[in-house]
Design a protein around this motif. Sequence first.
Motif, PDB file in Angstrom:
ATOM      1  N   SER A   1      -2.635 -12.276   6.890  1.00 38.50           N
ATOM      2  CA  SER A   1      -4.079 -12.172   6.769  1.00 38.50           C
ATOM      3  C   SER A   1      -4.718 -11.843   8.111  1.00 38.50           C
ATOM      4  O   SER A   1      -4.297 -12.331   9.148  1.00 38.50           O
ATOM      5  CB  SER A   1      -4.616 -13.506   6.253  1.00 38.50           C
ATOM      6  OG  SER A   1      -5.877 -13.762   6.793  1.00 38.50           O
ATOM      7  N   PRO A   2      -5.767 -10.994   8.091  1.00 38.08           N
ATOM      8  CA  PRO A   2      -6.533 -10.801   9.324  1.00 38.08           C
ATOM      9  C   PRO A   2      -7.324 -12.070   9.640  1.00 38.08           C
ATOM     10  O   PRO A   2      -7.385 -12.987   8.829  1.00 38.08           O
ATOM     11  CB  PRO A   2      -7.473  -9.649   8.984  1.00 38.08           C
ATOM     12  CG  PRO A   2      -7.548  -9.604   7.502  1.00 38.08           C
ATOM     13  CD  PRO A   2      -6.281 -10.205   6.971  1.00 38.08           C
ATOM     14  N   GLN A   3      -7.942 -12.080  10.806  1.00 38.96           N
ATOM     15  CA  GLN A   3      -8.667 -13.277  11.228  1.00 38.96           C
ATOM     16  C   GLN A   3      -9.787 -13.674  10.267  1.00 38.96           C
ATOM     17  O   GLN A   3      -9.956 -14.823   9.937  1.00 38.96           O
ATOM     18  CB  GLN A   3      -9.252 -13.011  12.611  1.00 38.96           C
ATOM     19  CG  GLN A   3     -10.286 -14.000  13.060  1.00 38.96           C
ATOM     20  CD  GLN A   3      -9.768 -14.854  14.185  1.00 38.96           C
ATOM     21  OE1 GLN A   3      -8.751 -14.535  14.799  1.00 38.96           O
ATOM     22  NE2 GLN A   3     -10.443 -15.934  14.461  1.00 38.96           N
ATOM     23  N   ASN A   4     -10.553 -12.658   9.805  1.00 37.61           N
ATOM     24  CA  ASN A   4     -11.725 -12.978   8.989  1.00 37.61           C
ATOM     25  C   ASN A   4     -11.743 -12.063   7.767  1.00 37.61           C
ATOM     26  O   ASN A   4     -12.544 -11.137   7.671  1.00 37.61           O
ATOM     27  CB  ASN A   4     -12.984 -12.783   9.844  1.00 37.61           C
ATOM     28  CG  ASN A   4     -14.241 -13.227   9.119  1.00 37.61           C
ATOM     29  OD1 ASN A   4     -14.203 -13.665   7.976  1.00 37.61           O
ATOM     30  ND2 ASN A   4     -15.382 -13.100   9.792  1.00 37.61           N
ATOM     31  N   PRO A   5     -10.855 -12.293   6.811  1.00 40.79           N
ATOM     32  CA  PRO A   5     -10.637 -11.309   5.751  1.00 40.79           C
ATOM     33  C   PRO A   5     -11.869 -11.042   4.890  1.00 40.79           C
ATOM     34  O   PRO A   5     -12.017  -9.947   4.375  1.00 40.79           O
ATOM     35  CB  PRO A   5      -9.523 -11.942   4.904  1.00 40.79           C
ATOM     36  CG  PRO A   5      -9.561 -13.386   5.220  1.00 40.79           C
ATOM     37  CD  PRO A   5     -10.027 -13.493   6.631  1.00 40.79           C
TER      38      PRO A   5
END
Length: 595
Positions: free
Chosen positions: A506-510
């Motif tokens: 997952s990216p930091q702030n999906p």
Amino acid sequence: MDHKMIAKQFLITGIIMAVIAMGLSILFRIQLAWPDQNFPFLETFLGKWAEGGRIKSDFYLALVTIHGTIMVFFVLTAGLSGTFSNLLIPLQLGARDMASPFLNMLSYWFFFMACVIMMSSFFIQTGPASGGWTVYPPLSVVAKAMPGSGLGMTLWLISMVLFVASSLMGGINYVSTILNMRTKGMDLWKMPLTIWAFFLTAILGILSFPVLVAGVVLMVFDRSFGTSFYLSDIVMGTDILPNEGGSPILWQHLFWFLGHPEVYIVIMPALGISSEVISVNSRKPIFGYHAMVYSLIGITVLSFIVWGHHMFVTGMNPLLGGVFMITTLIIAVPSAVKTFNYLATLWRGNIRFTPAMLFAIGLVSFFISGGLTGIFLGNASLDINLHDTYFVVAHFHLVMGSAAIFGMLAGVYHWFPKMFGKMMNAKLGYLHFWLTFIAAYLVFFPLHFLGLDGVPRRYYAFTEFEFMKKWLTVNVFVTWAAIMAALAQVAFLFNFFYSIFKGKVSPQNPWESNTLEWTAPVEHLHGNWPGEIPTVYRWPYDYSKPGHDADFIPQTVPFSQTMSSNLPHDFEGNAEAEKIQQDWELANPVAENKG
Ligand code: HEM
Ligand SMILES: [Cu+2]
């Protein structure tokens, strides 16, 4: 132990308990649909509880009791509140952990023991408690009333006391963390609605659970020491029991003083989660933030003075019944405020239909359709007909059962990346949502009609009564729908466990969300943030702010960086932000003239 780890422990234990409780409901639905048929596999599976392939009537009641107890307390109180309060309170407030990490860990292990003890009652000679999740006397007090009234009931009581201890440790921790450990700038009116909901839920729990324990202590006295708080004038066969002077109504008062707040303990965290998810995925500020908080507070206060609506048919003074009726109906007001706020937030939103969003909208749907029947039940005169019928079962399964489960699932899909650093598969999420949503309505909607026709709940075989026979086809239909609901959960379970290990990173702030938890690194650190804890400048719902190019502004972005989109009320009550603004205005006199 770290709060994020404890959140996962609560979640996974909650999921396991949910699977068990759902399994139990499938078992008794099989009995309700095919009351005269034998299913050899049941005997293989349940042994002496289903000799000849038919569930025994005593065991049927035990199944219903344990199903309800697990769902209400272990899944939707501990599994839901425990998971998300633990995960989000420190992360969304900017704290490094709970006020007392030790107590927090202890609260999980008490919960775990409560689960083990409750389940162990399936393996004893006389089977689990079978007086319903409300354990009304005399079934719960007179040990020889039925098989589950003996040791099974004792185990139920022990398990619940452990469970209450766990909730109290959790609740006290949540309240003190929220009051004391907010990061710089995070005043109460900058807290996300999730935190408000967890806060008020914890207060409800702290004020109401001890009453249950007090009631349980008296029950233990009645069971073991010959007192008679809850019993009076009971004849069993030709045997006159020696009890004198007590009343089962006393238990009902004590139980429902907890029991009614409990249904809000179940639903409020789910409502908080859906506020968050709906706002993020509508890309809009939550509509009526203050009204949402005040309605949560209103529900919290009111839920303590309505318990008598469960007791309309106990022969209470009609005047008193009237008082309970009015306070009950008043709860419809804050509930309606919340519903309208959700709808207004969705209205003309730039909606992203993530699985979490679908589940949050599903919650709103169940909350409305189940809430409407609450108005019927809240009327003392109508309740005389509807009490203890399937109408009640349909009502609470929609408004509390399905809605809260959907809130929990919305939370799981939304914060899964935060918990495990991985993404869940969206396609499986859609499949899971649509099957569950449709199945839940197919299961619970028809039950209203059985109730209106007077079909009572907690009955083992409806074919024994002439007027109920006509409902047999409906019961068969409902059971198939319940089986469909259960199968749909396979998609979720597979997705959940597969994604933990094999999901996309997952990216930091999906979800492009504003709240603080998404500023913490994906890798789990003890203490949540590697350096300093971020400072908070703004409320959590700055989505699609006019004048700003990106459609979201995280809470950590100071007003000095978004001068083109600041509004006068942004600074209210935030001295530091106000100073930044003043300094900026001093330094940029031209811009000020233009404004
Ligand atoms: C597949 C999903 C579910 C099905 C098919 C189902 C079905 C049922 C049925 C048929 C009863 C027995 C009604 C009676 O005879 O009184 C029952 C009882 C109950 N269920 Fe569920 N249920 C489900 C999920 C849930 C959930 C999510 C909750 C959480 C609130 C819940 C809470 C309860 C409670 C509190 C009772 C009453 C138990 C008692 O009377 O002691 N159920 N359920
Ligand atoms: Cu109630």
